[in-house]
Design a protein around this motif. Structure first.
Motif, PDB file in Angstrom:
ATOM      1  N   PHE A   1       4.633   5.295  -5.737  1.00 36.90           N
ATOM      2  CA  PHE A   1       4.607   5.274  -7.206  1.00 36.90           C
ATOM      3  C   PHE A   1       3.579   6.262  -7.745  1.00 36.90           C
ATOM      4  O   PHE A   1       3.833   6.966  -8.730  1.00 36.90           O
ATOM      5  CB  PHE A   1       4.284   3.866  -7.715  1.00 36.90           C
ATOM      6  N   THR A   2       2.410   6.326  -7.110  1.00 36.78           N
ATOM      7  CA  THR A   2       1.369   7.236  -7.578  1.00 36.78           C
ATOM      8  C   THR A   2       1.818   8.683  -7.486  1.00 36.78           C
ATOM      9  O   THR A   2       1.597   9.479  -8.410  1.00 36.78           O
ATOM     10  CB  THR A   2       0.078   7.031  -6.773  1.00 36.78           C
ATOM     11  N   LEU A   3       2.445   9.055  -6.380  1.00 35.91           N
ATOM     12  CA  LEU A   3       2.922  10.429  -6.224  1.00 35.91           C
ATOM     13  C   LEU A   3       3.998  10.758  -7.261  1.00 35.91           C
ATOM     14  O   LEU A   3       4.010  11.847  -7.835  1.00 35.91           O
ATOM     15  CB  LEU A   3       3.458  10.631  -4.803  1.00 35.91           C
TER      16      LEU A   3
ATOM     17  N   GLU B   1       5.370  13.351 -12.368  1.00 35.75           N
ATOM     18  CA  GLU B   1       5.889  13.243 -13.734  1.00 35.75           C
ATOM     19  C   GLU B   1       4.887  13.766 -14.749  1.00 35.75           C
ATOM     20  O   GLU B   1       5.230  14.507 -15.676  1.00 35.75           O
ATOM     21  CB  GLU B   1       6.212  11.782 -14.034  1.00 35.75           C
ATOM     22  N   LEU B   2       3.594  13.412 -14.586  1.00 38.31           N
ATOM     23  CA  LEU B   2       2.567  13.892 -15.505  1.00 38.31           C
ATOM     24  C   LEU B   2       2.418  15.404 -15.412  1.00 38.31           C
ATOM     25  O   LEU B   2       2.287  16.090 -16.440  1.00 38.31           O
ATOM     26  CB  LEU B   2       1.236  13.209 -15.197  1.00 38.31           C
ATOM     27  N   ALA B   3       2.454  15.935 -14.198  1.00 34.44           N
ATOM     28  CA  ALA B   3       2.356  17.389 -14.032  1.00 34.44           C
ATOM     29  C   ALA B   3       3.528  18.092 -14.710  1.00 34.44           C
ATOM     30  O   ALA B   3       3.371  19.153 -15.328  1.00 34.44           O
ATOM     31  CB  ALA B   3       2.304  17.742 -12.550  1.00 34.44           C
ATOM     32  N   THR B   4       4.711  17.490 -14.618  1.00 34.96           N
ATOM     33  CA  THR B   4       5.882  18.076 -15.263  1.00 34.96           C
ATOM     34  C   THR B   4       5.758  18.031 -16.777  1.00 34.96           C
ATOM     35  O   THR B   4       6.134  18.979 -17.479  1.00 34.96           O
ATOM     36  CB  THR B   4       7.155  17.335 -14.818  1.00 34.96           C
ATOM     37  N   ARG B   5       5.233  16.933 -17.296  1.00 35.85           N
ATOM     38  CA  ARG B   5       5.012  16.826 -18.740  1.00 35.85           C
ATOM     39  C   ARG B   5       4.075  17.941 -19.221  1.00 35.85           C
ATOM     40  O   ARG B   5       4.337  18.594 -20.234  1.00 35.85           O
ATOM     41  CB  ARG B   5       4.416  15.463 -19.086  1.00 35.85           C
TER      42      ARG B   5
ATOM     43  N   TYR C   1       0.834  -1.203   0.000  1.00 34.15           N
ATOM     44  CA  TYR C   1       0.000   0.000   0.000  1.00 34.15           C
ATOM     45  C   TYR C   1       0.869   1.253   0.000  1.00 34.15           C
ATOM     46  O   TYR C   1       0.617   2.206  -0.759  1.00 34.15           O
ATOM     47  CB  TYR C   1      -0.899  -0.025   1.234  1.00 34.15           C
ATOM     48  N   GLU C   2       1.902   1.264   0.838  1.00 33.62           N
ATOM     49  CA  GLU C   2       2.790   2.425   0.887  1.00 33.62           C
ATOM     50  C   GLU C   2       3.571   2.585  -0.414  1.00 33.62           C
ATOM     51  O   GLU C   2       3.755   3.700  -0.914  1.00 33.62           O
ATOM     52  CB  GLU C   2       3.742   2.282   2.075  1.00 33.62           C
ATOM     53  N   ALA C   3       4.040   1.453  -0.965  1.00 37.93           N
ATOM     54  CA  ALA C   3       4.775   1.518  -2.230  1.00 37.93           C
ATOM     55  C   ALA C   3       3.886   2.042  -3.350  1.00 37.93           C
ATOM     56  O   ALA C   3       4.325   2.835  -4.192  1.00 37.93           O
ATOM     57  CB  ALA C   3       5.319   0.135  -2.587  1.00 37.93           C
ATOM     58  N   GLU C   4       2.618   1.625  -3.342  1.00 34.73           N
ATOM     59  CA  GLU C   4       1.694   2.089  -4.365  1.00 34.73           C
ATOM     60  C   GLU C   4       1.503   3.598  -4.292  1.00 34.73           C
ATOM     61  O   GLU C   4       1.465   4.280  -5.326  1.00 34.73           O
ATOM     62  CB  GLU C   4       0.346   1.379  -4.207  1.00 34.73           C
ATOM     63  N   TRP C   5       1.438   4.143  -3.107  1.00 35.57           N
ATOM     64  CA  TRP C   5       1.285   5.583  -2.970  1.00 35.57           C
ATOM     65  C   TRP C   5       2.552   6.323  -3.384  1.00 35.57           C
ATOM     66  O   TRP C   5       2.485   7.413  -3.957  1.00 35.57           O
ATOM     67  CB  TRP C   5       0.897   5.950  -1.535  1.00 35.57           C
TER      68      TRP C   5
END
Length: 291
Positions: free
Chosen positions: A68-70, A75-79, A62-66
């Motif tokens: 990766f999501t962040l 990355e998407l915001a930077t794109r 669960y923590e790893a998923e968050w």
């Protein structure tokens, strides 16, 4: 994505060169790190679906998923930040995939874990779409997409023909076979027809009358006969795309021969200079020699 352009000179242009291009060491490093992150996040989702691993490492997953999501959200915001027209990317294939890779985790916050378990499971499985992002790093990915775009008319026509064949044969078998054999309605008979035509043959519904078995045999033979049609159409378009990618359509001004390599400077048949906008360097060399 070649039509995408940076917003303006400065930081946005530098970010664009790192994120959307791969001709520098930093850009290649970014691509490698992003690929590893995608693979790791997909592995986390797959392992979390195993009951034993979920019970032992559920909190860690669960923590790893968050994490990766962040990172993917950043990355998407930077794109979007470094693009001149961010909405164009956001509505493209890769933009939609980027959204699908982060939205499930954010949307999961809106659903309590004790309720709507099916919805939560769906959101978790949707994270697997992150693997589609790997297509950005495969040079042949665009070639396959172009081939699909060119052949979709033929493939759609083929699917309509298959659908008509299945409905006709299935309706006939429904009239012939008794309900006890499993043919209780036409949709169930269509299910049998699809399974038989594709030569899968689950065996859960089978004809019991000689005529029905004969029709099954004919459907299977038809399936073997036509199953390779869409593959051939798609393969032909892939070969066509490969040729267009390798060869230029410009004809030689001397002999008219076309299909030269894109980087070819002289005609392979007559040796004529191919670039009509510039002067043949051999002529300049002769003039210098004569003088």
């Amino acid at each position: 994505m070649s039509s995408l352009r940076p917003a303006k000179a400065g930081l946005r242009t530098k970010l664009f060169q790192v994120i959307f291009e791969s001709d520098s060491r930093l850009a290649k490093g970014f691509d490698v790190v992003l690929i590893l992150m995608i693979l790791a996040s997909v592995a986390v989702v797959m392992l979390d679906s195993v009951e034993g691993y979920h019970g032992a490492f559920g909190t860690l997953f669960y923590e790893a998923e968050w994490v990766f999501t962040l990172l993917f959200t950043l990355e998407l915001a930077t794109r979007l930040y470094c693009l001149e027209r961010p909405l164009k990317y956001l509505t493209s294939f890769y933009g939609v995939v980027d959204l699908l890779s982060i939205l499930p985790t954010w949307l999961a916050l809106l659903f309590p874990w004790g309720q709507s378990l099916l919805v939560v499971r769906l959101l978790r499985v949707l994270r697997i779409f992150r693997v589609l992002r790997l297509m950005q790093f495969v040079g042949e990915g665009r070639l396959l997409i172009d081939a699909l775009k060119r052949s979709w008319h033929q493939i759609l026509l083929f699917l309509f023909a298959v659908l008509m064949i299945v409905i006709i044969f299935s309706s006939v078998v429904y009239l012939i076979e008794p309900p006890e054999a499993g043919f209780t309605n036409i949709p169930m008979a269509v299910y049998w027809g699809v399974v038989t035509l594709t030569t899968v043959g689950y065996g859960d519904i089978t004809p019991v009358t000689p005529l029905g078995q004969f029709i099954s045999m004919m459907v299977m033979l038809v399936g073997y006969s036509i199953i390779a049609v869409p593959t051939g159409v798609f393969s032909a378009e892939v070969i066509r795309s490969l040729r267009e990618q390798r060869y230029s359509n410009e004809a030689c001004p001397g002999c008219g021969l076309d299909r030269h390599d894109h980087d070819a400077r002289y005609c392979r048949r007559c040796g004529t200079w191919l670039d009509e906008e510039t002067e043949d360097p051999r002529l300049s060399a002769r003039e210098d020699t004569d003088t």
